[in-house]
Structures are given as structure tokens and as C-alpha cells.
Design an enzyme around this catalytic site. Structure first.
Site, PDB file in Angstrom:
ATOM      1  N   ASP A 463       0.824  -1.203   0.000  1.00 27.87           N
ATOM      2  CA  ASP A 463       0.000   0.000   0.000  1.00 27.87           C
ATOM      3  C   ASP A 463       0.860   1.256   0.000  1.00 27.87           C
ATOM      4  O   ASP A 463       0.478   2.289  -0.536  1.00 27.87           O
ATOM      5  CB  ASP A 463      -0.917   0.008   1.225  1.00 27.87           C
ATOM      6  CG  ASP A 463      -0.127  -0.010   2.538  1.00 27.87           C
ATOM      7  OD1 ASP A 463       0.922  -0.681   2.581  1.00 27.87           O
ATOM      8  OD2 ASP A 463      -0.558   0.626   3.509  1.00 27.87           O
ATOM      9  N   ARG A 467       6.141   4.351   5.518  1.00 27.57           N
ATOM     10  CA  ARG A 467       5.801   4.383   6.934  1.00 27.57           C
ATOM     11  C   ARG A 467       5.853   2.972   7.526  1.00 27.57           C
ATOM     12  O   ARG A 467       6.236   2.005   6.866  1.00 27.57           O
ATOM     13  CB  ARG A 467       4.421   5.013   7.129  1.00 27.57           C
ATOM     14  CG  ARG A 467       3.257   4.214   6.582  1.00 27.57           C
ATOM     15  CD  ARG A 467       1.972   5.017   6.656  1.00 27.57           C
ATOM     16  NE  ARG A 467       0.820   4.265   6.156  1.00 27.57           N
ATOM     17  CZ  ARG A 467      -0.204   4.823   5.521  1.00 27.57           C
ATOM     18  NH1 ARG A 467      -0.216   6.130   5.297  1.00 27.57           N
ATOM     19  NH2 ARG A 467      -1.221   4.090   5.123  1.00 27.57           N
ATOM     20  N   GLU A 469       4.212   0.361   7.771  1.00 25.53           N
ATOM     21  CA  GLU A 469       3.111  -0.434   7.240  1.00 25.53           C
ATOM     22  C   GLU A 469       3.650  -1.285   6.094  1.00 25.53           C
ATOM     23  O   GLU A 469       4.001  -2.431   6.280  1.00 25.53           O
ATOM     24  CB  GLU A 469       1.962   0.478   6.782  1.00 25.53           C
ATOM     25  CG  GLU A 469       0.661  -0.265   6.548  1.00 25.53           C
ATOM     26  CD  GLU A 469      -0.529   0.682   6.494  1.00 25.53           C
ATOM     27  OE1 GLU A 469      -1.595   0.239   6.068  1.00 25.53           O
ATOM     28  OE2 GLU A 469      -0.386   1.868   6.859  1.00 25.53           O
ATOM     29  N   ASP A 476      -6.168  -2.614  -2.250  1.00 23.33           N
ATOM     30  CA  ASP A 476      -5.362  -1.786  -3.141  1.00 23.33           C
ATOM     31  C   ASP A 476      -4.938  -2.581  -4.371  1.00 23.33           C
ATOM     32  O   ASP A 476      -4.960  -2.077  -5.502  1.00 23.33           O
ATOM     33  CB  ASP A 476      -4.122  -1.287  -2.406  1.00 23.33           C
ATOM     34  CG  ASP A 476      -4.448  -0.503  -1.143  1.00 23.33           C
ATOM     35  OD1 ASP A 476      -5.188  -1.038  -0.300  1.00 23.33           O
ATOM     36  OD2 ASP A 476      -3.961   0.627  -0.990  1.00 23.33           O
ATOM     37  N   TRP A 528     -11.798  -6.149  -0.549  1.00 21.91           N
ATOM     38  CA  TRP A 528     -10.435  -6.497  -0.142  1.00 21.91           C
ATOM     39  C   TRP A 528     -10.248  -8.008  -0.376  1.00 21.91           C
ATOM     40  O   TRP A 528      -9.403  -8.405  -1.172  1.00 21.91           O
ATOM     41  CB  TRP A 528     -10.196  -6.097   1.309  1.00 21.91           C
ATOM     42  CG  TRP A 528      -9.697  -4.695   1.468  1.00 21.91           C
ATOM     43  CD1 TRP A 528      -8.448  -4.318   1.899  1.00 21.91           C
ATOM     44  CD2 TRP A 528     -10.398  -3.466   1.206  1.00 21.91           C
ATOM     45  NE1 TRP A 528      -8.333  -2.941   1.905  1.00 21.91           N
ATOM     46  CE2 TRP A 528      -9.510  -2.400   1.487  1.00 21.91           C
ATOM     47  CE3 TRP A 528     -11.676  -3.167   0.758  1.00 21.91           C
ATOM     48  CZ2 TRP A 528      -9.869  -1.058   1.331  1.00 21.91           C
ATOM     49  CZ3 TRP A 528     -12.054  -1.831   0.602  1.00 21.91           C
ATOM     50  CH2 TRP A 528     -11.158  -0.792   0.881  1.00 21.91           C
ATOM     51  N   GLU A 739      -2.183   8.964  -1.301  1.00 19.58           N
ATOM     52  CA  GLU A 739      -3.214   8.196  -0.615  1.00 19.58           C
ATOM     53  C   GLU A 739      -4.514   8.986  -0.494  1.00 19.58           C
ATOM     54  O   GLU A 739      -5.604   8.428  -0.608  1.00 19.58           O
ATOM     55  CB  GLU A 739      -2.716   7.794   0.776  1.00 19.58           C
ATOM     56  CG  GLU A 739      -3.670   6.956   1.581  1.00 19.58           C
ATOM     57  CD  GLU A 739      -3.065   6.497   2.891  1.00 19.58           C
ATOM     58  OE1 GLU A 739      -3.598   5.547   3.487  1.00 19.58           O
ATOM     59  OE2 GLU A 739      -2.056   7.098   3.334  1.00 19.58           O
ATOM     60  N   HIS A 760       1.086   5.856  -3.000  1.00 20.61           N
ATOM     61  CA  HIS A 760      -0.003   4.954  -2.634  1.00 20.61           C
ATOM     62  C   HIS A 760      -0.833   4.751  -3.901  1.00 20.61           C
ATOM     63  O   HIS A 760      -1.633   5.599  -4.259  1.00 20.61           O
ATOM     64  CB  HIS A 760      -0.845   5.634  -1.542  1.00 20.61           C
ATOM     65  CG  HIS A 760      -1.472   4.704  -0.573  1.00 20.61           C
ATOM     66  ND1 HIS A 760      -0.899   4.405   0.645  1.00 20.61           N
ATOM     67  CD2 HIS A 760      -2.625   4.009  -0.607  1.00 20.61           C
ATOM     68  CE1 HIS A 760      -1.686   3.581   1.318  1.00 20.61           C
ATOM     69  NE2 HIS A 760      -2.743   3.321   0.568  1.00 20.61           N
TER      70      HIS A 760
END
Length: 890
Positions: A463, A467, A469, A476, A528, A739, A760
Site C-alpha cells: 500500500d 511508513r 506499514e 489496493d 479487499w 493516498e 499509494h
């Protein structure tokens, strides 16, 4: 007489792959011809374990009457492990013209069974952390002596952690971040290295740096490692001598280990390297390792090992700084001019003990100061302590950063120029297509989409890359995959990731939000989890890869059955947690979720995925399942209408996303679709031609408008420069996709520190529309892989011209259009040999179109021309064409 050439031979989508464990690899080739309308009528493949194709051959198909040239499965003699096979192809046209043999290509097998790892055992070398909790990276080595003239040598290696292999002081190859990220408990990749040219007669040494990688670093929001607490290595060298004998050097207790200069390496946090602790020459044969300690045996299975599936991660580009400047706070900052993913390589000449610190960031704040708030807990910091021994060069080994700006501490600004380079890291996927038009901002948008894909396709589709993550979010991935196929050949990339999705899928068919699974992220959201169904179908549609469907079909079916079991009504999905239209602009205050009801979105995707499973079953010859899921899809669509559509055909929730998914997925009655499309368009027009959609609705907006005749409104959305729009970030200086539509607000302030990535790719899904509608290149699922191409360019908006190319499985496709001063339009199209195209020229009439100056009806390669409500339709055979459409009479 047509003369054809065979070129671009591939095996399993790759050029000359080394180290595959597929017993039936699939071979592809392309045909090139200057003539029009060329189709393959027959082919012949030969494969042999020698480049001269001497008898006995491993495979000789003889002349096969077939037009197939993509992913033809190997059906020769049983392949032997650790063997290089050469193959070549010749073909005949439909008229019987014969090509020469192609230039040979090869594939090389790796291990076919766990038993072949005998002679190598897992080893580890534990090192204590320092006072700050930093764990040094382990350095492992093995010295050995060869016994004769070497014919070939291969190393097969993997790790629990990340590893870098060296042979006699040199890197074994140019790949990084091995063994990649998989569902380690069930699937662990190993790599194959051809080290023939690195070995010497006599004394040699293997060296391995063993770091944390995805296996032992912090992943997601949990502070501890996700998979295991012990790093371990498994490696086996096979040396074949010219006399036919063989020698093996495997990991065992005779290997030695030590710490070294790399004192810490974490994916999110960066690296600490103390050059004063370097053990120079540590991986060379002459190094004295008497003070090193023995490695320890480690108990771990070999049953989960699989050969490298995806293209490896490599450095694909190097950027030089566009500026070095001082911020208002007095910070020394390098600007690389591009938000990128990778690392900085730098050279310094400072006294011993000098600490050089690099901190990485995506943007500067509104005052122009260095900003890292959006990184959350990720430090993205590289610290280098100089040895003082002349010029020293360093780049990270087991971490990567997402950045455009680098704050440098410890070096005067005047000593930075010419010493720093940005090294771009990504899965090294074959280039796909390109898009250009008359609007520089749209061109920049297309470029930003590509950069977002490059940065977020580092072994898994993430994604964001900066950061704390960097996870393989399924929503996505499914939103972006169609656009991704235009930019790069993503077939092996997604085939590998989808196997991890199936491995992580729960027993009831539920799908984690992120793949590989990170349990704290959760499970089973509509749009998702549907990646389990949508992604395999797109790979099939765009690459003709039926095996992906076959491999993933149990997973696809499992996801639909999971949905079916939810709640009291098996035809509605109105239970459980869902992200909804994530980051939709019509969300309530302080909410991330758009206004479209989550159960509407969930039921819409339920129907969509069920329909795909029905189509996949039909492709695979599973007639019972095809009928069952086709009927289920119809029942779900009927339930959707009963629950979410009024008797007059209005979608009960009047949001852009609700109409977009209802129309995109054909959930409305045929009689109601036109008026629903009209209402959808009116919603957008009433908003001032601005979008209000989030992750769910945005990919479909322009597609639905185009389908129902609102192409000009789609262009208005595309060309809009004010917030919210695709071009607003471009106007604000973005070099990747954001994002949030307003990641940087008009006043220069930021959306939020909590969740504000500037790389993103989800909203980059509009790239699918740029290629598929503006330029008009699309695939036909009935003849997948672009065997039959859809060419439906859509001139519109303020654009004067547009052009796209795509390197398809059959060769390059090109579609371009240009407005003429007299009001006419010129279209140029290229169809590769062994493929055909169905063309629609909007607004054209029979008699108004010339092809290369000739009436369309007499043009070679053009057939079945007929007028329709959409415009002029006709079929093209292979070749290059130029169509001139006269201006319409007023």
C-alpha cells in the site's frame, strides 16, 4: 509471400530463467512480419540439454497444426533437476510460409524434491544486541578448495531472514532482499546463482551476510518480529568439473560466523554501519578467520522450499540530486526530484569516528522544512560511522526507504555534490506499455502512476513504501491490478503473491486484509478479500495464463463460499466488518469510510466475484461449477436489486460509488441501466464535475461514464485541476500517486500524520482508463492475452492527440489518434502477428474513412466493416494501419 521471424522466447513469462522447479514449464514466442493479416498456422518446438540440439532431444513436437504461441506447456521427456535446457521454435503462417529456427533460449531447472537438499543443513549464528537493542547482522563464511578445472557451479540458497551471497569477495549477482516475502510457514523461496565465473581453481570462499528482512523485522504495527526469533541460512554449492565429477559444499557446522560493521538493519528503521569494525576481505579465500566462531545447527523444515517464482528485486535506475539546499530550520537537504523507493549510495572522506546520518522523507512542510510526521514509527534512518581510511562508499543492504528528500547530518553541504545517488529498487518486471498525450499534466499523471507501481512492487504489492506499514493490502491490489498490467508484465509477480493469498486463506474461505498475512490487520472485507477472485481473472484475461486460474480456483471458490455462509440470507452480504468506500470524500466528519452503505458494496462485490468464478469454471471445463455459480450470481444480483434498488430503477443510495459499482457489475435490470447511467452522470455534474469516491468507486468512474456515452464527462473528471481530482496532486508537484486526494491541502498544510502516504497507488487505477479508453487498448476475455484485441480509442476533452503502446504476449500493440486542423481525426494502429483486433471508431461512417489513402472497403487486412450505434466497427488482421476520418458534415 509473408516472411516471418520468431523472437522474444520466454519460459513462464521470463527470459532465460535460471532455477525453476516447474516440471511442465510453459514456453511462449512472438512472430514478426512486415505483411498484414499474418496468423500462425503451425509451430515446432525442439528442446535439448545442449545448445547444438544434438540427439537425443528432450522434446521435439514435430509440426503441430495450431495457432498457439503463448504458454505452451512442455510435454517432452521428464526434466532432470539442475539441468539447463535450450529450446527453439519455428512456425508456419496460415498460408504455409515457414520461418527459420529462432535464436535459442534456455531455462534451467533447480531442485525437484526436498531430498536434493541433502548435504546442506540449516545453520544460525546468534549475536547479542547492544545497549540500544540493536542486533548486529551475522557474517558467515566457508573456505574450501576446488580439485580441478570447473565446468559449472551453482549455489542454491535461502534464509530465515534476508541474505546476501558473496563468492570470493564478490556479490554473487545483482539481486536484493532475497529470499523475498512469502507466507514463510508454508512457502519459503530459494534462489539459484550461477557462480561459475566467480570460482577459481584451488582456494575459494563463500560468504553470506544474514540480516532480518521481512522475516525478523517489525512488520505492521506490532513491535516484535512477525515470523521468528532466529535468523538461519541454508545453502548448497554444486561444482561440476570438466572430468564429469562433482563436489558439494553445503551449510553445516564447519561454517564460521562473526559480527561485523553492519550493526543494525531493520526494514522500517534503516541501518547502522560502523566502518571501523569492517572485516576487510571477510568473504575472500585468503581471509584469516581463526578468531571466528563456529555456526550452530538449526532445526527447521525444508519441506516448504520453493524455487524463486517472481522476478527478483534489483536496482533498476539511479537518480542524481536535483539540488542540495538549506531549509529555513538550517537543515541540509538533498532533493532527488522524484519520490522513489530504494536507498542512497554515498561516498565520503571524513576522519575516523565521523557520524554521517541520512534521514529520508517524501515531502517538505509548507515552510520548506524537512517533514517525517507521516512516517509514524518508521525511522527511515541510515547511520554511517566513518573509518577514516580515504574515500568510503556505502549503501544499505537489508532495508529500503521511500523518499524524495534526504536530510544529511555530519557532512558539510559543500562536500555533498557528486557524492550521493538515489538507487531505485523494485521487482525487476519486464516493461509493458507507455501512454502519452497532448496534455503535459496528464502525461505527468501517467508517469506518477508508473513510479507508484515501481515503488510499491518490491516483491509484494504494498500500500505504501515509507511508513510503518508497507503491507500487501488486498483492496489496493485488486483496485490497481488492471492498470498495473499496462505498465509492466505482472504475471509472475501476481502468480507468486496469489499463492501466498491461498496459503493464508482461512479454512472457511476467509481472506486476510493483507497478504502475506499480518494477523493484527484483520480479515474478510468486501472489495479487499475479492482480490482472491479478481486478481487471478485479470492475470488470465491480460496474459492468457490459464494455469493461474487452475491454481487459484479453490481459493476463488472458497472466498465466494465464505461470503455465501454469512448472515441469514445467502444472497445478501450484510454482516461483518467492511472498509466500505475507503477514504470516500462523501464520508461523515472524522470518518475514513464513504457514504455508500457498506452492505451495498459488499453485496455488489459478492455478485461480481461470483460471476468471475462462474467464468473461470467455464474456462477450466468445470461445467457443473460454471452453472452453479452463474445461477448464484443471478440470485445475488436479484437480491441486490430487491434490497438496494427502487421499483423505478433508482439506486436507493444516491452516491457516485453506489451507481458506479451497480452499473460496472451489471447489477441492474437491462431496462433500467440507461436511466441509472443518466442519474449517475447527473450526480457528478451536480457536484461541479468532481468526484466524491474512495478506493472502491474510483476505479470504475470513468469506465462507467464511457460505456454509457458520457465520455466527455469522464474527460472533465480527468482534466480537472482543482481539488479533488487526479491532477490536483500533479499541480501540487506530486511525482507519485497520493493516498488522499488532498494529501497536501491548497494552503500547504497536510491532511494528517496518521495516514498520509505520498506513494499509494490505489487512485492510479485511472491508468486503466487512460490505456483502455483514451487510447483504447483492451483485452477480450473470450480470446485472452490480447489474441483478440479491443481497439476503441476515445478522442475527447481538450486533448489534441493521445498514444499508447503495449508489449502484449503477441507483440507490440499501438493505438494513437490525432485531431486535424480541418476537424478530421487520424488513427494509427498496430496489431502484432498472430493476433487480430476488433476496432470501433466513434462517430465514423462507412465511406468517411480512408486507410493509408485507400477506401476502407478495399484496404488489405480490414474486414467486417459495419456501422453501429457506437460508430464504425471492423476487424483488423496484423500489421500497421493509418485511418483518416473526414470531418463530420454540419
Amino acid at each position: 509471400m509473408a516472411i516471418i521471424e520468431i523472437y522474444d522466447l520466454t519460459c513462464n513469462h521470463k527470459t532465460n530463467p535460471v532455477g525453476i522447479d516447474d516440471r511442465e514449464p510453459r514456453l511462449s514466442w512472438k512472430l514478426r512480419s512486415a505483411s498484414r493479416g499474418v496468423m500462425q498456422g503451425a509451430y515446432r518446438i525442439q528442446a535439448a540439454a545442449n545448445e547444438r540440439f544434438e540427439e537425443p532431444l528432450a522434446w521435439d513436437t514435430g509440426k503441430i497444426e495450431s495457432g498457439r504461441s503463448v504458454l505452451v506447456p512442455y510435454e517432452g521427456a521428464a526434466l532432470q533437476s539442475r539441468t539447463r535446457y535450450f529450446y527453439r521454435v519455428k512456425a508456419w503462417t496460415q498460408d504455409g510460409n515457414e520461418s527459420e529456427w529462432s535464436v535459442p533460449s534456455f531455462f534451467e531447472t533447480a531442485y525437484y524434491s526436498e531430498d536434493e537438499w541433502a548435504g546442506a543443513d540449516w545453520i544460525s549464528f546468534e549475536l547479542p544486541a547492544d545497549e540500544q537493542g540493536n542486533e548486529p547482522i551475522a557474517y558467515l563464511r566457508k573456505a574450501f578448495r576446488t580439485k580441478g578445472r570447473i565446468a559449472s557451479a551453482r549455489v542454491y540458497a535461502t534464509a530465515l531472514g534476508a541474505y546476501k551471497l558473496y563468492v570470493n569477495g564478490q556479490e554473487a549477482d545483482d539481486t536484493h532482499m532475497n529470499p523475498g516475502w512469502t507466507t514463510y510457514e508454508k512457502r519459503l523461496q530459494y534462489q539459484t546463482y550461477d557462480v561459475t565465473g566467480l570460482l577459481a581453481e584451488g582456494e575459494n570462499a563463500l560468504g553470506v551476510m544474514l540480516g532480518n528482512g521481512w522475516y525478523r523485522s517489525q512488520i505492521g504495527w506490532q513491535p516484535d518480529s512477525l515470523y521468528g526469533g532466529t535468523r538461519a541460512l541454508l545453502a548448497k554449492l554444486h561444482v561440476r568439473y570438466e572430468d564429469g565429477s562433482e563436489e558439494i559444499v553445503g551449510t553445516d557446522g564447519s561454517w564460521k560466523g562473526s559480527d561485523g560493521a553492519l550493526r543494525m538493519s531493520e526494514l522500517y528503521h534503516g541501518e547502522l554501519y560502523d566502518a571501523r569494525m569492517e572485516k576487510r576481505g571477510w568473504s575472500s579465500a585468503a581471509y584469516d578467520d581463526t578468531d571466528w566462531s563456529s555456526a550452530s545447527p538449526y532445526s527447521h523444515t525444508k519441506s516448504t522450499l520453493v524455487a524463486q517464482e517472481n522476478e527478483p528485486v534489483r536496482q533498476v535506475r539511479e537518480l542524481v540530486p536535483v539540488s542540495v539546499h538549506t531549509t529555513p530550520r538550517g537543515e541540509t537537504v538533498i532533493d532527488f526530484g522524484q519520490n522513489m523507493v530504494g536507498w542512497v549510495r554515498f561516498a565520503v572522506s571524513e576522519k575516523a569516528g565521523t557520524v554521517v546520518t541520512l534521514r529520508h522523507a517524501e515531502v517538505l512542510d509548507k515552510e520548506g522544512n524537512f517533514y517525517t510526521g507521516n512516517l509514524r514509527a518508521a525511522k527511515q534512518t541510515v547511520t554511517y560511522i566513518c573509518s577514516g581510511d580515504g574515500q568510503e562508499t556505502f549503501q544499505p543492504v537489508f532495508s529500503f526507504q521511500g523518499f524524495r528528500y534526504v536530510k544529511v547530518e555530519g557532512i558539510p553541504a559543500e562536500r555533498i555534490a557528486g557524492r550521493f545517488a538515489g538507487c531505485v529498487l523494485t521487482s525487476d518486471l519486464k516493461p509493458g506499455g507507455s501512454f502519452r498525450c497532448s496534455d503535459p499534466l496528464i502525461n505527468k499523471l501517467a508517469e506518477n502512476i508508473v513510479w507508484g507501481q515501481i515503488g510499491n512492487f518490491v516483491d509484494v504489492p504494498t500500500d505504501c513504501p515509507q511508513r510503518d506499514e508497507r503491507l500487501g493490502w488486498t483492496g489496493d491490489a485488486q483496485a490497481f491490478i488492471r492498470a498495473a498490467t499496462y505498465n509492466r508484465n505482472v504475471a509472475p509477480f501476481f502468480a507468486k503473491w496469489l499463492k501466498d493469498l491461498a496459503a493464508d486463506q482461512q479454512e472457511d474461505g476467509g481472506v486476510p486484509h493483507v497478504i502475506p498475512e499480518v494477523k493484527v490487520a484483520g480479515y474478510n472485507s468486501a472489495a479487499w478479500g475479492d482480490a482472491a477472485v479478481i486478481c487471478p481473472w485479470v492475470v488470465y484475461e491480460r496474459y492468457g495464463d490459464e494455469r493461474v486460474l487452475r491454481d487459484q480456483f479453490p481459493s476463488m471458490k472458497g472466498w465466494v463460499e465464505y461470503i455465501r455462509a454469512q448472515g441469514e440470507n445467502e444472497f445478501l452480504w450484510n454482516t461483518g466488518f467492511h472498509f466500505g468506500d475507503w477514504l470516500g470524500l462523501d464520508a461523515k466528519e472524522n470518518s475514513y469510510v464513504g457514504a455508500t452503505p457498506r452492505e451495498l458494496i459488499a453485496t455488489a462485490f459478492y455478485a461480481y466475484s461470483t460471476g468471475i468464478v462462474a467464468k473461470a469454471a467455464k474456462v477450466l471445463g468445470l461445467e457443473k461449477e460454471a452453472k452453479e455459480y452463474s445461477e448464484l450470481r443471478d440470485r445475488v444480483a436479484s437480491a441486490f436489486r430487491e434490497e438496494f434498488v427502487t421499483p423505478s430503477g433508482r439506486v436507493a443510495s444516491p452516491t457516485q460509488t453506489a451507481y458506479a459499482v451497480a452499473l460496472m457489475f451489471d447489477l441492474l435490470e437491462e431496462k433500467d441501466r440507461r436511466q441509472a447511467a443518466d442519474r449517475f452522470a447527473k450526480l457528478i455534474e451536480e457536484s461541479g464535475a468532481q468526484l466524491t469516491t474512495g478506493f472502491v468507486g474510483t476505479p470504475y468512474l470513468c469506465h462507467v461514464l464511457t460505456r454509457f456515452g458520457y465520455g466527455e464527462l469522464a474527460y472533465k473528471l480527468l482534466e480537472r485541476r482543482e481539488y479533488p481530482s487526479w491532477l490536483y496532486p500533479v499541480v501540487r508537484g506530486a511525482t507519485t500517486i497520493w493516498e488522499h486526494w488532498d494529501g497536501i491541502k491548497p494552503d500547504g498544510s497536510f491532511w494528517s500524520d496518521d495516514m498520509n502516504s505520498y506513494n499509494h497507488y490505489a487512485y492510479g487505477a485511472v491508468g486503466d482508463w487512460l490505456f483502455g479508453s483514451v487510447a483504447g487498448i483492451d483485452a477480450d476475455e473470450n480470446e485472452p492475452g490480447y489474441r483478440r484485441i479491443k481497439l476503441s480509442p476515445l478522442p475527447g476533452g481538450s486533448l489534441r492527440h493521445a498514444e499508447a503502446t503495449l508489449d502484449s504476449p503477441y507483440g507490440e500493440i499501438r493505438s494513437a489518434w490525432k485531431r486535424l486542423a480541418n476537424g478530421g481525426i487520424v488513427y494509427e494502429m498496430t496489431v502484432p502477428a498472430n493476433a487480430s483486433a476488433d476496432v470501433v471508431l466513434p462517430g465514423a461512417k462507412l465511406g468517411s474513412v480512408l486507410e493509408s489513402g485507400r477506401p476502407l472497403e478495399t484496404a488489405e487486412g480490414v474486414s467486417d466493416a459495419a456501422e453501429s450505434a457506437d460508430g464504425l466497427r471492423f476487424r483488423l488482421g496484423s500489421g500497421a494501419y493509418r485511418f483518416e476520418l473526414a470531418p463530420l458534415a454540419e
